[in-house]
Design a protein around this motif. Structure first.
Motif, PDB file in Angstrom:
ATOM      1  N   ASN A   1       5.572   7.310  -4.277  1.00  0.00           N
ATOM      2  CA  ASN A   1       4.473   6.767  -3.469  1.00  0.00           C
ATOM      3  C   ASN A   1       3.385   6.127  -4.313  1.00  0.00           C
ATOM      4  OD1 ASN A   1       5.970   8.041  -1.516  1.00  0.00           O
ATOM      5  ND2 ASN A   1       4.602   9.787  -1.322  1.00  0.00           N
TER       6      ASN A   1
ATOM      7  N   TYR B   1       8.446  11.229   2.436  1.00  0.00           N
ATOM      8  CA  TYR B   1       7.455  10.281   2.955  1.00  0.00           C
ATOM      9  C   TYR B   1       8.085   9.325   3.959  1.00  0.00           C
ATOM     10  CZ  TYR B   1       3.926   6.554   2.797  1.00  0.00           C
ATOM     11  OH  TYR B   1       2.995   5.610   3.129  1.00  0.00           O
ATOM     12  N   GLU B   2       9.247   8.761   3.608  1.00  0.00           N
ATOM     13  CA  GLU B   2       9.908   7.831   4.514  1.00  0.00           C
ATOM     14  C   GLU B   2      10.343   8.540   5.796  1.00  0.00           C
ATOM     15  OE1 GLU B   2      10.122   4.606   4.244  1.00  0.00           O
ATOM     16  OE2 GLU B   2       9.099   4.598   2.309  1.00  0.00           O
TER      17      GLU B   2
ATOM     18  N   LYS C   1       7.205   8.880   8.014  1.00  0.00           N
ATOM     19  CA  LYS C   1       6.842   7.614   8.644  1.00  0.00           C
ATOM     20  C   LYS C   1       7.776   7.291   9.805  1.00  0.00           C
ATOM     21  CE  LYS C   1       6.861   4.662   5.333  1.00  0.00           C
ATOM     22  NZ  LYS C   1       6.716   3.340   4.705  1.00  0.00           N
TER      23      LYS C   1
ATOM     24  N   ARG D   1       9.367  10.519  -2.239  1.00  0.00           N
ATOM     25  CA  ARG D   1       9.551   9.273  -1.495  1.00  0.00           C
ATOM     26  C   ARG D   1      10.429   9.505  -0.266  1.00  0.00           C
ATOM     27  NH1 ARG D   1       7.578   4.722   0.141  1.00  0.00           N
ATOM     28  NH2 ARG D   1       6.814   4.291  -1.963  1.00  0.00           N
TER      29      ARG D   1
ATOM     30  N   GLU E   1      -0.666   5.968   4.949  1.00  0.00           N
ATOM     31  CA  GLU E   1       0.121   6.127   3.725  1.00  0.00           C
ATOM     32  C   GLU E   1      -0.452   7.182   2.799  1.00  0.00           C
ATOM     33  OE1 GLU E   1      -3.046   3.163   2.870  1.00  0.00           O
ATOM     34  OE2 GLU E   1      -1.634   3.533   4.504  1.00  0.00           O
TER      35      GLU E   1
ATOM     36  N   LYS F   1       6.983  -6.705   3.324  1.00  0.00           N
ATOM     37  CA  LYS F   1       7.558  -5.388   3.610  1.00  0.00           C
ATOM     38  C   LYS F   1       9.046  -5.491   3.919  1.00  0.00           C
ATOM     39  CE  LYS F   1       3.610  -2.584   4.960  1.00  0.00           C
ATOM     40  NZ  LYS F   1       3.086  -1.610   5.933  1.00  0.00           N
TER      41      LYS F   1
ATOM     42  N   GLN G   1       0.809  -1.213   0.000  1.00  0.00           N
ATOM     43  CA  GLN G   1       0.000   0.000   0.000  1.00  0.00           C
ATOM     44  C   GLN G   1       0.849   1.272   0.000  1.00  0.00           C
ATOM     45  OE1 GLN G   1      -2.416  -0.206   3.479  1.00  0.00           O
ATOM     46  NE2 GLN G   1      -0.720  -0.086   4.913  1.00  0.00           N
ATOM     47  N   ASP G   2       2.087   1.189   0.512  1.00  0.00           N
ATOM     48  CA  ASP G   2       2.964   2.359   0.523  1.00  0.00           C
ATOM     49  C   ASP G   2       3.612   2.628  -0.831  1.00  0.00           C
ATOM     50  OD1 ASP G   2       2.439   2.814   3.113  1.00  0.00           O
ATOM     51  OD2 ASP G   2       4.466   2.500   3.862  1.00  0.00           O
TER      52      ASP G   2
ATOM     53  N   CYS H   1       0.170  10.775   4.716  1.00  0.00           N
ATOM     54  CA  CYS H   1       1.589  11.139   4.661  1.00  0.00           C
ATOM     55  C   CYS H   1       2.039  11.341   3.224  1.00  0.00           C
ATOM     56  CB  CYS H   1       2.436  10.057   5.324  1.00  0.00           C
ATOM     57  SG  CYS H   1       2.363  10.073   7.123  1.00  0.00           S
ATOM     58  N   GLY H   2       1.517  10.515   2.312  1.00  0.00           N
ATOM     59  CA  GLY H   2       1.879  10.662   0.905  1.00  0.00           C
ATOM     60  C   GLY H   2       1.439  11.998   0.345  1.00  0.00           C
TER      61      GLY H   2
END
Length: 605
Positions: free
Chosen positions: A584, A450-451, A454, A447, A544, A331, A281-282, A547-548
Motif C-alpha cells: 500500500n 487491502y484489495e 475494497k 496488499r 485508502e 487506474k 493514491q492506493d 483500509c490500508g
C-alpha cells in the motif's frame, strides 16, 4: 501627477516582465514559434546559460520581408486567422513574445520563406527597430538574442548561475520535444552538445504513433521509464487521453518527472497533477511520486489557454470530465498490469550483490596448509542430498522439502513459481521456470487484504466479527473525540467502537477479513490517521488510508512461520490480485531474479 501614456518602449519592457522571466522563457517562446512554423528540425544554442546568447534555428516555412517587419510589433500574429480567442490551435498566439524579447535584449531575426530565393534580416535593440536588410540563409528562420535583460539591469541581477539557467532551458526543450516526437531537437551549450533527439521514424498519425512517442519519452525520461511504462489511450465525450504511466514501484521523491500536456502544450496544472495523485493514491506513500507523461487532446473551445501570461496553466470547461478521465484511465491501466513490478526492483537487487574475490578475500592461500577437518567438510558438502532435503551440515533450510513432480510442474506453470523455502520467517523463496522469486510475506499479504476490503466495501459491505471479550483502548481525550465523531463511518468499514469513560473506547466488533487483529494497535493508528488528515474530510474520501491501516494490522506478520501450503496459496492469490506487485506504500512485494542474471553473478556467463 497627471495621467499620461507610457512610452512604447517602456510598455514593451513591462510586457516582457510578464512573459520573459529568465532565458528559459525566451527559449520556450522561440521554440514554440518554430514548431508552429512547421519545422522538422530545431537547434537551440545557449551561451552563459542564455544570458549572453540564445540562438534558435529551424527549417520551417519562414517569413517574407513584410512579415518579418510586422513580427516584432505588439499584438501581431499569424495564428488567429478568424480573430477567435476561443479557438486557439497553435502554441503561440498572443503576438507579444518577439516584441517583449526585443525590448529587453538585442534581437536579430533572419528568415527565408519557403519557395523564395531571398532571405531577409531585421535587428531590434532594446525595443528600437532597425530596417529589413537582405541576408543569406537557407529555408527557415534563425533568431539570435544577445545580452538578455541588458535594458533592464534589475531583472539581470535576479538570474541564477549559468548552470541553473541552462537546466531550466533544458527542461523547456525536453518538454516540447516530448510533445513533438516527429521533430528533431538539439540543444548546445555554446559548442558542446547537451541534447540530441532524432525525429521518430514511422507514421506518427497512424499505428506507429504510440511507438514513436514512447521512443521519444525513452530519450528524455530514460530507458528505465520506457521499460516500465503502461500505455494509455482512451476517449470520452470528445476528449482523448494518451501517453504512458510508470508502474507504482518506479517512483521518485518529487513530482519532477510528471509531464502533462494539453493539445500539445506543456502545462503545470493543479487539476491534472491532482488527478495523477488521485490515481496512484492506493499504491504510493504520500512522499513518493509516480513517473507519467500524459497527453490530453480536446476541442480548442473546451479549454482556455489564455489564463496565464506564459500559457503554463489552462482552464477547462468541464474539469470533472478531465479529472475523471485521467483517474479512471490510469487506474484501469494499473489494474491491467496485475502483479507486475518494475524491472528496477530486480536491477537494484542485483546491484546490491558484491561478488567477493575468492582468492584475495579468502584466509586460505594456495600455499597455506588446510585446516584440520577440511577434507571431511568438503566431502560432506558435495555428498548427494538426502531424500528429504532436510538439514545440511551447518545450514538449516526452514520449511525446505523434496521437490515433487507436481511442484516442478507448478514452477513452470505459474508466474511466481512454487514456494521452496521461507527465510528468516519473513521472506518466501519460490522457483520459477527461469529464475527465482523472493516475496516479502507481510507486504504481499497487506496488499491482498487491502484489495479484499475494497472489493467487499463496494460490493456487499464489510462483514464484522464480534469480539468474545470487548477490548478497551485507552487514549487521550482528543483522540477519543476524533474516533467517536466518526464511529458511524468506522462501522461501515467493519470497526464498531463505543465510548468507555473520559479517556478510552471499547472495541466490540472488527472486520472479519482481518482475523485475529491487534485491536489496540489498530485503534491507535486510526486515531493518528484522523489527526493527520483532519475532520474536514470524510473517511470515505480517505478510504485508502483507513483500509490500508486496517489491512496492515490484519496481514501476515514478518516473523511468522508459514507452511508450504500457505506459502503457495499466498503466491497464487498474488497472481490473481491486481496491484499485488507493490504494497500500500508503493514498495515492491517481491523481487524476481532471472537465472541468467544469477549465472552472471557467479561468472557462469
Amino acid at each position: 501627477m497627471s495621467i499620461r501614456l507610457l512610452p512604447p518602449t517602456l510598455v514593451n519592457r513591462i510586457a516582457a516582465g510578464e512573459v520573459i522571466e529568465r532565458p528559459a522563457s525566451a527559449v520556450k517562446e522561440l521554440v514554440e514559434n518554430a514548431i508552429d512554423a512547421g519545422a522538422t528540425r530545431i537547434d537551440v544554442i545557449l551561451r552563459d546559460g542564455g544570458r549572453s546568447l540564445i540562438t534558435v534555428v529551424d527549417d520551417g516555412v519562414g517569413m517574407s520581408a513584410a512579415e518579418l517587419e510586422l513580427a516584432v510589433e505588439r499584438h501581431a500574429t499569424s495564428k488567429l486567422p478568424d480573430d477567435d480567442l476561443t479557438h486557439i490551435a497553435t502554441l503561440g498566439f498572443r503576438g507579444e513574445a518577439l516584441p517583449s524579447i526585443a525590448a529587453v535584449g538585442r534581437l536579430t531575426i533572419t528568415s527565408r520563406q519557403a519557395g523564395s530565393d531571398a532571405a531577409w534580416s531585421l535587428a531590434v535593440e532594446g525595443g528600437a527597430k532597425g530596417t529589413v536588410q537582405p541576408a543569406a540563409l537557407g529555408q527557415g528562420t534563425r533568431v539570435e538574442l544577445r545580452d538578455l535583460f541588458y535594458a533592464t539591469p534589475a531583472r539581470l541581477k535576479f538570474l541564477k548561475a549559468a548552470r541553473t539557467e541552462l537546466d531550466h532551458a533544458s527542461d523547456v526543450v525536453n518538454r516540447l520535444a516530448m510533445a513533438n516526437p516527429g521533430i528533431a531537437f538539439a540543444l548546445f551549450d555554446d559548442a558542446r552538445p547537451l541534447l540530441r533527439y532524432a525525429a521518430a521514424a514511422g507514421d506518427l498519425l497512424g499505428g506507429d504513433a504510440a511507438a514513436g512517442r514512447l521512443a521519444r519519452l525513452a530519450q528524455v525520461m530514460g530507458r528505465e521509464f520506457a521499460d516500465n511504462a503502461l500505455a494509455i489511450d482512451v476517449v470520452r465525450e470528445g476528449v482523448r487521453l494518451t501517453g504512458h504511466i510508470g508502474l507504482p514501484t518506479l517512483n521518485r521523491a518529487t513530482a519532477a518527472q510528471q509531464y502533462l500536456f494539453v493539445n500539445g502544450r506543456p502545462v503545470r496544472d493543479r487539476l491534472l497533477q491532482g488527478a495523477v495523485r488521485g490515481a496512484y493514491q492506493d499504491f504510493l506513500a504520500r512522499d513518493r511520486h509516480p513517473l507519467v507523461a500524459l497527453f490530453l487532446e480536446l476541442p480548442a473551445e473546451a479549454v482556455d489557454v489564455n489564463v496565464h501570461p506564459t500559457k503554463a496553466e489552462v482552464r477547462f470547461r468541464d474539469p470533472g470530465l478531465v479529472r475523471g478521465l485521467i483517474v479512471g484511465a490510469a487506474k484501469h491501466a494499473l489494474a491491467a498490469a496485475g502483479h507486475r513490478a518494475s524491472t528496477t526492483v530486480a536491477a537494484d537487487t542485483l546491484a546490491s550483490f558484491r561478488p567477493q574475490a575468492a582468492v584475495a578475500s579468502s584466509p586460505w592461500r594456495p600455499t597455506t596448509s588446510l585446516p584440520r577437518g577440511f577434507a571431511e567438510a568438503a566431502a560432506a558438502a558435495y555428498a548427494p542430498l538426502a531424500a528429504d532435503v532436510g538439514e545440511l551440515s551447518g545450514f538449516a533450510a526452514p520449511n525446505a522439502r523434496a521437490v515433487t513432480p507436481d511442484e516442478a510442474t507448478a514452477a513452470q506453470a505459474y508466474p511466481l513459481g512454487a514456494a521452496r523455502a521461507q527465510l528468516h520467517e519473513t521472506y518466501i523463496v519460490a522457483q520459477t521456470a527461469d529464475g527465482i522469486v523472493i516475496v516479502d510475506q507481510h507486504a504481499a499479504h497487506e496488499r491482498l487484504v487491502y484489495e479484499r476490503m475494497k472489493h467487499a466495501l463496494s460490493d456487499q459491505g464489510i462483514e464484522r466479527q464480534s469480539l468474545l471479550i470487548p477490548e478497551v483502548v485507552e487514549l487521550d481525550s482528543p483522540a477519543v473525540d476524533r474516533l467517536l465523531a466518526r464511529r458511524d463511518e468506522l462501522a461501515e468499514l467493519g470497526l464498531v467502537i463505543e465510548a468507555f469513560g473520559p479517556g478510552a473506547v471499547v472495541v466490540r466488533e472488527v472486520p472479519a477479513l482481518l482475523g485475529p487483529a491487534d485491536a489496540q494497535g489498530l485503534v491507535r493508528d486510526l486515531a493518528d490517521e484522523l489527526a493527520e488528515f483532519g475532520q474536514a474530510l470524510g473517511l470515505k474520501e480517505r478510504l485508502e488510508q483507513i483500509c490500508g491501516t486496517m489491512a496492515c494490522h490484519g496481514s501476515v506478520r514478518a516473523g511468522r512461520r508459514l507452511t508450504p501450503v500457505e506459502m503457495d496459496a499466498l503466491l497464487r492469490e498474488m497472481e490473481a490480485t491486481p496491484h499485488s506487485g507493490q504494497c500500500n506504500h508503493g514498495r515492491p512485494t517481491y523481487v524476481e531474479l532471472k537465472l541468467a542474471d544469477i549465472e552472471r553473478l557467479f561468472g557462469r556467463r
